[in-house]
Design an enzyme around this catalytic site. Structure first.
Site, PDB file in Angstrom:
ATOM      1  N   GLU A 338     -50.821 -92.538 -60.335  1.00 30.52           N
ATOM      2  CA  GLU A 338     -50.650 -91.838 -59.071  1.00 30.52           C
ATOM      3  C   GLU A 338     -49.265 -92.086 -58.500  1.00 30.52           C
ATOM      4  OE1 GLU A 338     -52.839 -94.897 -55.990  1.00 30.52           O
ATOM      5  OE2 GLU A 338     -54.122 -93.571 -57.166  1.00 30.52           O
ATOM      6  N   CYS A 339     -48.701 -91.055 -57.931  1.00 27.87           N
ATOM      7  CA  CYS A 339     -47.410 -91.081 -57.247  1.00 27.87           C
ATOM      8  C   CYS A 339     -46.312 -91.703 -58.130  1.00 27.87           C
ATOM      9  CB  CYS A 339     -47.535 -91.780 -55.904  1.00 27.87           C
ATOM     10  SG  CYS A 339     -46.273 -91.224 -54.720  1.00 27.87           S
ATOM     11  N   GLY A 340     -45.857 -92.933 -57.828  1.00 29.04           N
ATOM     12  CA  GLY A 340     -44.793 -93.538 -58.632  1.00 29.04           C
ATOM     13  C   GLY A 340     -45.175 -93.687 -60.085  1.00 29.04           C
TER      14      GLY A 340
END
Length: 469
Positions: A338-340
């Site tokens: 997720e995300c990064g």
């Protein structure tokens, strides 16, 4: 269940909530009082200040992610061995979902947990007008739960008069003040606050602040207010939560999950880790920046968020790690990113320095920097195809906060903004992978970690069978 507790709230962001919360926690630590701390909402960094710097247990409590019953359960579970629970609010006290409701606000959390609230007021430039300001917050909701006030950036000479005025006219307890303390500030940057380790002499700053607060806050009054909190129905696991128990099958050995954790990958909900362990996972931490190889005998990968964009050169240089992660995922090892972590899985990523860096190459395309928040806030995810072996994972509450976007965000879930008609496609979902920008809180939908761990168990069986041939 008796849990002495308070919630520190404010009229707006930038009023000093985090600084004063950290200072108060340091005072409690100095006094040897076992303390649990919580952050209202989805923020990752404030709990790091609570726990890493001050040494208190810290978790998130978020009424968008979890039902009232589960929210109270998590408060009780994480505060069980402590003498006081301190919650830090989010944004302005009544500010909630969609900018038009109080849902998931600090007020909502105080209501769900029946917690007395201390309103932190930035007093700079005000005197008698403080009475009007505080009165507005007291009366906007008849059940505001605001029981005390702390005056921030208040002149020591003016404070006694303002305390007398507010207590006489409003009947509210004024529990002290905080003078201007320039050398104790916590600076901001492009994503929330800076990390605790980046602030020079932070521990010394907080110890200095705690010394000041011991003199300027009514600590005995604050502790009495916390003790006045009513008993909470927070004992025992909520109905249905026990249904989400990972089935390990005949083999009792837990599945081994590799979780990336270093300077680039540092955004975690501690309750996610705890739930995974309770469901039968063994977590093995590793660094995509510093380790050359993945830990041995892994059955799955977790790549959470953080600051890969600040560490592009080091991540690119670690070629052996990038290649092994791509090989393992390509070979069927389950992965949630997720995300990064999602950014790291791309072919290329633009760093904060504007340079382009090669990443793991699992997701096609490039991640690029945007001049403003690309998508921000709470969303509800709905899947559009079978993912992680499940046709219907149900509604998934999530949160996005990123200044980067992707040429390949994914098409396998629909993200819908609450209180809005806005929606967009997101997330790459396969039988063994779920990777995208949204952050997930597993107690919001335990079907997600359960499905992931079942896929990890299947991978483990295949891996062990291959090793025994």
């Amino acid at each position: 269940m008796k849990i002495p507790r308070i919630l520190l709230a404010a009229g707006a962001s930038g009023s000093g909530k985090t600084l004063i919360t950290c200072g108060l926690l340091q005072v409690l630590a100095n006094r040897g009082i076992p303390t649990a701390s919580f952050k209202c909402g989805p923020d990752y960094i404030d709990p790091m200040f609570h726990s890493r710097v001050i040494g208190t247990k810290s978790r998130n409590l978020d009424t968008f992610f979890t039902s009232p019953e589960i929210t109270r359960y998590l408060l009780g579970k994480n505060a069980r061995d402590c003498r006081i629970a301190v919650m830090e609010g989010v944004m302005g006290y009544y500010d909630g979902v969609g900018g038009t409701t109080s849902r998931a606000s600090a007020y909502d959390l105080a209501s769900v947990t029946d917690t007395p609230v201390v309103l932190i007021v930035n007093s700079r430039g005000m005197s008698v007008s403080l009475a009007a300001y505080v009165k507005g917050f007291l009366e906007y909701k008849s059940d505001s739960r605001i029981r005390g006030v702390i005056l921030n950036q208040m002149s020591p000479m003016l404070y006694p008069r303002m305390k007398a005025l507010l207590e006489k006219e409003l009947g509210i307890a004024v529990l002290g003040y905080v003078p201007k303390v320039e050398d104790c500030v916590i600076e901001s940057r492009h994503l929330g606050l800076v990390m605790p380790d980046e602030i020079p002499k932070l521990r010394e700053r907080l110890k200095k602040l705690a010394g000041i607060l011991e003199e300027t806050l009514d600590m005995e009054g604050i502790l009495r207010l916390a003790e006045s909190a009513p008993e909470l129905d927070a004992d025992g696991q909520p109905k249905g939560l026990s249904d989400f128990a990972f089935r390990k099958g005949k083999d009792a050995a837990p599945v081994r999950i590799g979780a990336a954790r270093d300077e680039a990958f540092c955004f975690f909900y501690e309750d996610n880790f705890q739930l995974l362990k309770e469901m039968g996972a063994e977590l093995v931490f590793f660094s995509p920046m510093h380790d050359k190889r993945l830990p041995e005998n892994l059955d799955g990968l977790l790549l959470y968020g953080g600051y890969p964009e600040l560490n592009g050169p080091v991540l690119e240089k670690n070629v052996s790690m990038r290649r092994e992660i791509a090989e393992k995922i390509g070979g069927g090892m389950p992965c949630m990113a997720e995300c990064g972590g999602f950014m790291y899985l791309h072919q290329e990523m633009e760093g904060m320095d504007g340079e382009i860096y090669r990443m793991a190459g699992v997701i096609p395309g490039r991640v690029f920097r945007t001049p403003r928040l690309a998508r921000f806030g709470y969303v509800t995810l709905k899947q559009k195809k079978p993912v992680l072996g499940r046709e219907n994972l149900g509604s998934i509450p999530a949160h996005e906060f990123h200044y980067f976007d992707s040429e390949s965000c994914g098409e396998d879930f629909l993200a819908e903004k609450p209180q809005s008609s806005r929606s967009w496609n997101c997330i790459h979902g396969t039988e063994t992978m779920m990777a995208g920008f949204p952050h997930l809180y597993y107690y919001g939908n335990p079907k997600i970690p359960e499905a992931f761990l079942n896929q990890c168990a299947s991978y483990r069986e295949r891996r062990m069978s291959a090793e025994n041939i």
